[in-house]
Design a protein around this motif. Structure first.
Motif, PDB file in Angstrom:
ATOM      1  N   GLN A   1       0.841  -1.202   0.000  1.00 60.29           N
ATOM      2  CA  GLN A   1       0.000   0.000   0.000  1.00 60.29           C
ATOM      3  C   GLN A   1       0.877   1.253   0.000  1.00 60.29           C
TER       4      GLN A   1
ATOM      5  N   ARG B   1      -9.295   3.158  -0.680  1.00 60.97           N
ATOM      6  CA  ARG B   1      -9.252   2.222  -1.788  1.00 60.97           C
ATOM      7  C   ARG B   1      -8.582   0.913  -1.343  1.00 60.97           C
ATOM      8  N   TYR B   2      -7.548   1.074  -0.530  1.00 57.47           N
ATOM      9  CA  TYR B   2      -6.828  -0.096  -0.047  1.00 57.47           C
ATOM     10  C   TYR B   2      -7.753  -0.981   0.780  1.00 57.47           C
TER      11      TYR B   2
ATOM     12  N   ARG C   1       1.516   3.765  -2.974  1.00 56.54           N
ATOM     13  CA  ARG C   1       0.757   4.931  -2.491  1.00 56.54           C
ATOM     14  C   ARG C   1      -0.740   4.794  -2.810  1.00 56.54           C
TER      15      ARG C   1
ATOM     16  N   SER D   1      -4.536   4.909  -1.740  1.00 58.11           N
ATOM     17  CA  SER D   1      -5.244   5.662  -0.700  1.00 58.11           C
ATOM     18  C   SER D   1      -5.877   4.678   0.291  1.00 58.11           C
TER      19      SER D   1
END
Lengths: 334, 270
Positions: free
Chosen positions: A127, A136-137, A131, A133
């Motif tokens: 993650q 979203r992760y 990068r 977010s």
């Protein structure tokens, strides 16, 4: 102007390979090892194909045909020696780091996960690397964990996972950043039948729901049959077939077989469009081209003979591909 | 822009390193034993010097305190560089196992990933030992503000010089895998040499350690200033302040070699 521009960009292929070439210098000993000569080996040459966004393409070929070399050029690990390659509008070897954010790569035999750490920790690091977010992760992780049934394994160190669990972990790892393309190199190697089935189901759903483009190299033709509408067969570094799976039969000159059980033993049946390959008592095997319809042949047989039973055998795809490989000659295909 | 990039890379570095620290902590006993063992071995290293001085009054005019300052500062720079980027030595293994290919598919610069990979605090022992010896030797230095500045810049530049040597010589493995020993001869070899006053060597060696493998700037020249000594070899006095320049140059050279190494790798696929 803007309309045509957007239309063109919508149609621009996601993966565009033209006249791609890659040679390797190989040092070889001659004269019983006293002299070393440099040889140039063509690993990939005259390779041209393009893949539209959302396609699922099987990329198959015998060992040493140039599959991994192609994948390495598509991911930017290897610089081509000739021709053109672009993925998502980027030059893979020049824009490697930028491209990395947009693709996912799974090498079936090598894990990208950290051996001693729980899956969750590997995912957390990815993650940060990509990068992604937090929202979203969380979404993606939740979804993949559910779909791939990894919930119980999230806190288990990777070294304690089974091969199937590890593979599912690797696939999750490759998808957390929503890549546009997923390259899978032998994803089902070593998995049992149930795990293979589940994995294929997952990949199909991924393609359906997210439109993720899939490029799959495999030795398992069932993977291809289950997933890919299109196959590219590569041999001796160049494509020998590119088209729908079904068309492989035509290209490979393969034939279907009509098995006829007559009521009584009879001499070989004679019908137009088919030839008898084998006779065993009342049972006869007739072969006819794979692209021809079975109906007129069945009708002709039924009209002239007393038939007890009929069945049709589809050609074995593995035989077809073996046939393609053995021909080997890189004839240009439309 | 470039600074933002560097900060980002540094953050990626620490994120990866942190993961490895946690991984090592999965086996706490092994971690502690390794750190202790490492500290013990490097500790004995200095005891060796101590015993030597029990039989000698000085080493080519340098007392035990002065040698301790040379030894401590070089060890400290080496330990910091080794801890931070020691795994760069393993490029050959990464190439053979295909791990490098995997790193090339991640959106973090390869050098950052390679340096942070398998990050270990095992060398904490060496670091502590070096810090203790250096700290002890510092109590004998006649401090002035400029000397403090030179001391701080010496440690930072020393780290940079070793960073450059580690990275630069490890790159040999892009051309011929499994050349770790070759690299070690220059990195650890260079470090061992700098633990002694360099005037014990012939002048040619000193010239080599100044201009070719610039480890003399890690401790020798700045320490001469800290100790208020004139250069026994008669090198320009400016060298005593030139460590930052040497550090930056070594590192820049190393990064160039690294880039061409990666380019060679991606264009041979070996």
């Amino acid at each position: 102007m803007s309309v045509t521009g957007s239309v063109r960009s919508a149609q621009a292929p996601l993966i565009d390979v033209r006249d791609l070439e890659r040679t390797f210098d190989v040092r070889r000993r001659v004269d019983g090892g006293r002299r070393r000569v440099r040889d140039s080996v063509l690993a990939v040459h005259d390779l041209t194909f393009s893949v539209q966004a959302g396609e699922m393409v099987g990329y198959i070929g015998p060992n040493g045909a140039g599959k991994s070399t192609t994948i390495k050029m598509l991911t930017g690990i290897l610089v081509p020696t000739g021709g053109h390659v672009s993925v998502a509008g980027l030059d893979p070897s020049r824009d490697r780091v930028e491209l990395a954010r947009r693709i996912g790569v799974v090498f079936g035999q090598r894990s990208t996960l950290w051996w001693d750490l729980p899956l969750r920790d590997s995912f957390d690091l990815l993650q940060k690397m990509y990068r992604i977010s937090p929202a979203r992760y969380r979404d993606n992780l939740g979804r993949f964990v559910e779909l791939l049934d990894l919930g119980d394994q999230l806190d288990t160190p990777v070294r304690q996972l089974s091969l199937g669990q590890r593979m599912r972990g690797d696939i999750t790892a490759a998808l957390l950043h929503d890549p546009e393309v997923l390259y899978l190199d032998e994803p089902t190697i070593g998995l049992d039948v149930v795990s293979k089935g589940r994995l294929r189901e997952f990949l199909r759903a991924l393609n359906d729901e997210r439109g993720t483009t899939l490029l799959l190299t495999t030795h398992d033709l069932q993977d291809i049959e289950a997933l890919c509408d299109r196959v590219i067969v590569i041999d001796h570094g160049t494509s020998v077939y590119d088209g729908p799976l079904a068309g492989l039969h035509v290209e490979g000159g393969s034939s279907r077989t009509l098995v006829v059980d007559l009521v009584d033993e009879a001499p070989p049946v004679e019908v137009p469009g088919a030839t008898v390959r084998r006779v065993e008592g009342p049972r006869q095997w007739l072969s006819f081209p794979a692209d021809a319809s079975a109906a007129p042949i069945v009708a002709a047989v039924a009209a002239s003979y007393d038939v007890a039973d009929l069945s049709i055998q589809e050609p074995d795809i593995e035989d077809v591909i073996r046939e393609l490989y053995s021909r080997g000659a890189p004839e240009p295909l439309g | 822009m470039a600074e933002a990039g560097a900060a980002l890379h540094l953050r990626s570095y620490f994120q990866i390193a942190w993961l490895w620290i946690r991984a090592a902590w999965q086996y706490p006993t092994s971690f502690v034993l390794l750190a202790l063992g490492n500290g013990l071995i490097t500790g004995l290293d200095f005891v060796g010097l101590w015993i030597m001085f029990a039989h000698l009054d000085d080493l080519k005019g340098f007392t035990l305190h002065e040698v301790a300052l040379l030894y401590g500062s070089a060890s400290l720079a080496l330990a910091v560089a080794d801890t931070a980027i020691g795994s760069v030595e393993r490029i050959g293994t990464y190439i053979r196992t295909g791990r490098l290919d995997q790193m090339l598919t991640k959106p973090v610069p390869l050098l950052v990933q390679v340096c942070a990979d398998q990050f270990t605090l095992r060398r904490l022992g060496r670091l502590t030992q070096a810090a203790v010896v250096f700290g002890w030797a510092c109590t004998y230095v006649d401090w002035t503000p400029l000397r403090v500045l030179v001391a701080v810049s010496m440690l930072l530049s020393g780290g940079l010089v070793f960073f450059g040597l580690f990275v630069g010589f490890s790159c040999v493995q892009f051309w011929t895998t499994d050349a770790t020993e070759f690299a070690n001869a220059f990195t650890y070899g260079g470090a061992t040499v700098t633990q002694y006053p360099l005037n014990i060597f012939p002048r040619e060696v000193l010239v080599g350690l100044t201009f070719v493998i610039p480890v003399a700037f890690v401790n020798w020249y700045p320490c001469l200033y800290l100790l208020g000594r004139s250069d026994p070899a008669g090198m320009p006095e400016a060298f005593q302040f030139a460590s930052p320049l040497a550090g930056v140059l070594t590192m820049a050279a190393a990064l160039l070699v690294w880039r061409s190494g990666v380019r060679h790798y991606t264009s041979t696929g070996s």
